[in-house]
Write a protein that holds these residues in place. Structure first.
Motif, short mmCIF file in Angstrom:
data_model
loop_
_atom_site.label_atom_id
_atom_site.label_comp_id
_atom_site.label_asym_id
_atom_site.label_seq_id
_atom_site.Cartn_x
_atom_site.Cartn_y
_atom_site.Cartn_z
N VAL A 47 0.74 -1.25 0.20
CA VAL A 47 -0.05 0.01 -0.13
C VAL A 47 0.84 1.25 -0.06
O VAL A 47 1.61 1.31 0.90
CB VAL A 47 -0.96 0.05 1.24
N ASN A 48 0.87 1.98 -1.13
CA ASN A 48 1.37 3.06 -0.97
C ASN A 48 3.07 3.01 -0.87
O ASN A 48 3.70 3.64 -0.22
CB ASN A 48 0.99 4.17 0.15
N ALA A 49 3.47 1.95 -1.62
CA ALA A 49 5.14 1.78 -1.84
C ALA A 49 5.36 1.18 -3.14
O ALA A 49 4.52 0.53 -3.64
CB ALA A 49 5.40 0.83 -0.51
N SER A 50 6.63 1.46 -3.53
CA SER A 50 6.76 0.68 -4.93
C SER A 50 7.05 -0.74 -4.68
O SER A 50 7.58 -1.39 -3.69
CB SER A 50 8.31 1.27 -5.09
#
Lengths: 430, 430
Positions: free
Chosen positions: A380-383
């Motif tokens: 979630v909300n990360a590469s």
């Protein structure tokens, strides 16, 4: 695909693998008795030996490189194959790093005292004999030997034929270092020979405890379908980034570009970008322009294609195949989805179970994504690039498992162990 | 042994398994969303339905029993096959017991916050679709369905053809109960048809996540060698009891007799007794007399044979085969060893990796035995019969793994799960 009958293999290959496995088993019985200090000393001695023998390793590698070039090997592969003095120093240092990691063997996983007074505990122990089948990069030879030794396993290494001379030189140096430490050289075995030798290894059930393939999809598929020895499947990553309606668009842009372009040739790079329809006008042209500017060939569905067209961004029409393609290159499939359900359905249909990411500030959407997506890692909300043993703080990585049995995601030292129940009593009977 | 090519299978069997697996997959996506309360309610509803439908189940079972008897089935097998009203009540109660166990799904195995602020956690999640291949005992049908549901997995059940009518009745009742709870009936699938149907299941890689065989050595060997789906090997137990020079002889006598005679037909029963040479005169005749008196046929090596001869105890000469035989009956191989090293070497050569026991008061001997023996469970001063999910306090057991990958020893609910890494960030890129 049918596994080959053992009967069709050359008996010489079977005999050679049996002998290699028997010597590895014998060595593994010594390894199980070693203290952490013994193993760390040996790892450092192996590193020192590689440093001392750098010239010999580099010379052996030059033979492989020359043979590769003469055979028309692509420059990218030649680069992966090449070991110069700096790279030999780096692989030696990797062994010192492994020495600094905690020993997984002996860790008590759980335990209790039963009502009848029996004391039971589940303890990590080495697997025994582990086969590694991999392709060109010769650093895997040293990493696998080091991680194997640290986890108390004897390893049988099978590298690519392109790196034959290099692997032989590396293994010779490491085996000699083990012997000088008073440890069994056969803790590190090298399997040479043709495809039949590999097949003999894959069918050495009972003699080899585990096989880990590392390489392209073809290699992994062959190992998985032909092996009767337990296998941990690694690597194929058809990773998605889904930008939700409630995404922070700055984060989304950074993540999409990083996931695709930071290192496109690896399994945790993103291959498909899915964008919520509400972002088609504002965000989509921006991310497409940025990706295109970074050299990414965009394979677009109809809606993404329109947005690219309108903004004058080069793109090609995505085929059905594109959604299942692990490009491992500066190419990306881009699709527009009407809602989270459609994004989940797309991921479900095309995921290889490696890493999937959502960009959203909506807690409910994040919760649904992490619950419903069936993959080794869900971001979630990360590469997607963070699915990595080093990034996760494991200090080492033997591969990234995309299967569900035994290990899932980045594998390090504990994943190279099994457990044993030790039960201590005072004469208890049932 | 070669796996059959998928191409040689009847396309109808492949299609049937594909359909069953697809429906199970669809159901599994619903199961992953269920709370513990939902699952426990469903388990209790299944139990109530079995109670309510006892007559139908008993009638279906009577057909199987009649067919078995007509076909000359041995009385022991008829007994294992038979479900009377009490046994139906017991299998229903087993489902209520499973409802009372903690839910493995959602357990956080480990986690941390990385230096870059990423919060990572490894969480237990269902495997997805689990195939169970087993033999006559129809209680496995209910146990496997219950453990599967509790761990969030859809199951595809393949029982023995001898229990066909019973299994169909049990599955029909449980599926109906699921539907009445608003849950997908396809969470419990039954695979019927001949051997080719089983082969189609074994090669449904990607559609089925895991196959667990339960049964005799032949069944397990077939599954292990023919399956391209990951398998957990269960069950074969050639278990040893070694009575050391420093044993407490009262404990040794009780343990040897209990390990052999308490329930000879199961995998954790002992099959070989090894006695230290220093005990050949005093202890050996005593334990042989006790075993013989309990009806055990003794297969003795030369030294044990002499001791039996001198004491007038009936015995037969052990052949090389005896040391590798899982009798599953009141028979035992008995040997005399000169020292602990010889005992360890014997166990190493003949162990099936299930359970091995030493009886000793010598700490050093116990430590060597627990360290050097490579088995799922190693006992000190306790009967081999304790290797059991119920005895270990797991509350349930799906089988005892004798392999090293994923699970080793008694398997319960956590072993039916895999894990997923959930990574939560705030826009992190590499």
């Amino acid at each position: 695909m049918a596994a080959p009958s053992v009967a069709t293999l050359d008996p010489a290959d079977i005999a050679r693998v049996s002998d290699l496995a028997a010597r590895a088993r014998e060595a593994s019985r010594r390894l199980v008795l070693l203290s952490r200090a013994d193993k760390d000393d040996a790892l450092r001695a192996m590193a020192d030996a590689l440093d001392a023998e750098t010239d010999a390793v580099v010379a052996a590698n030059a033979e492989d490189v020359e043979r590769g070039r003469a055979g028309g090997m692509a420059e990218g592969l030649v680069d992966r194959l090449t070991l110069d003095r700096d790279r030999v120093a780096a692989v030696a240092d990797a062994l010192r790093d492994i020495a600094a990691l905690p020993d997984p063997v002996g860790e008590v996983v759980r335990g209790s005292t039963l009502a009848n007074g029996l004391q039971i505990r589940q303890v990590r122990v080495p697997m025994g004999v582990v086969g590694m089948i991999y392709e060109a990069r010769p650093n895997v030879t040293v990493d696998a030997a080091g991680l194997g030794l640290k986890s108390g396993n004897a390893v049988i290494l099978r590298g690519g034929s392109a790196a034959e001379s290099t692997n032989r030189a590396l293994v010779t140096v490491m085996r000699r270092a083990l012997e000088e430490q008073g440890l069994p050289a056969d803790a590190i075995g090298l399997l040479e020979g043709g495809r039949d030798a590999v097949r003999a290894l894959l069918t050495a059930r009972g003699q080899v405890d585990l096989i880990i393939p590392r390489g392209g999809a073809g290699l992994i598929q062959t190992v998985v379908t032909e092996s009767t020895v337990p296998v941990i499947e690694t690597g194929v990553g058809n990773c998605h980034v889904y930008v939700d309606a409630a995404a922070d668009l700055d984060k989304a842009l950074a993540i999409a570009v990083n996931a695709k372009t930071h290192r496109p040739s690896v399994c945790n790079a993103a291959e498909t970008l899915l964008v919520h329809a509400s972002l088609a006008d504002e965000f989509l042209p921006k991310v497409l322009a940025e990706l295109s500017g970074a050299g990414v060939v965009l394979h677009t569905d109809a809606a993404a294609g329109s947005a690219a067209e309108a903004a004058g961004i080069p793109h090609v029409e995505a085929t059905e195949e594109d959604w299942d393609t692990e490009y491992l290159a500066l190419e990306m499939a881009v699709g527009v989805v009407p809602d989270l359900d459609a994004a989940l359905a797309h991921v479900r249909a095309h995921s290889s179970g490696h890493t999937e990411a959502i960009v959203t500030e909506d807690r409910a959407a994040a919760r649904r994504f992490t619950t419903e997506v069936d993959a080794a890692a869900v971001m979630v909300n990360a590469s997607t690039r963070f699915t990595d043993g080093g990034e996760f703080g494991f200090g080492a990585e033997i591969g990234i498992s995309t299967q569900k049995l035994h290990a899932r995601g980045p594998m390090a030292l504990p994943e190279l162990t099994t457990t044993k129940w030790i039960v201590e009593g005072d004469g208890q009977v049932r």
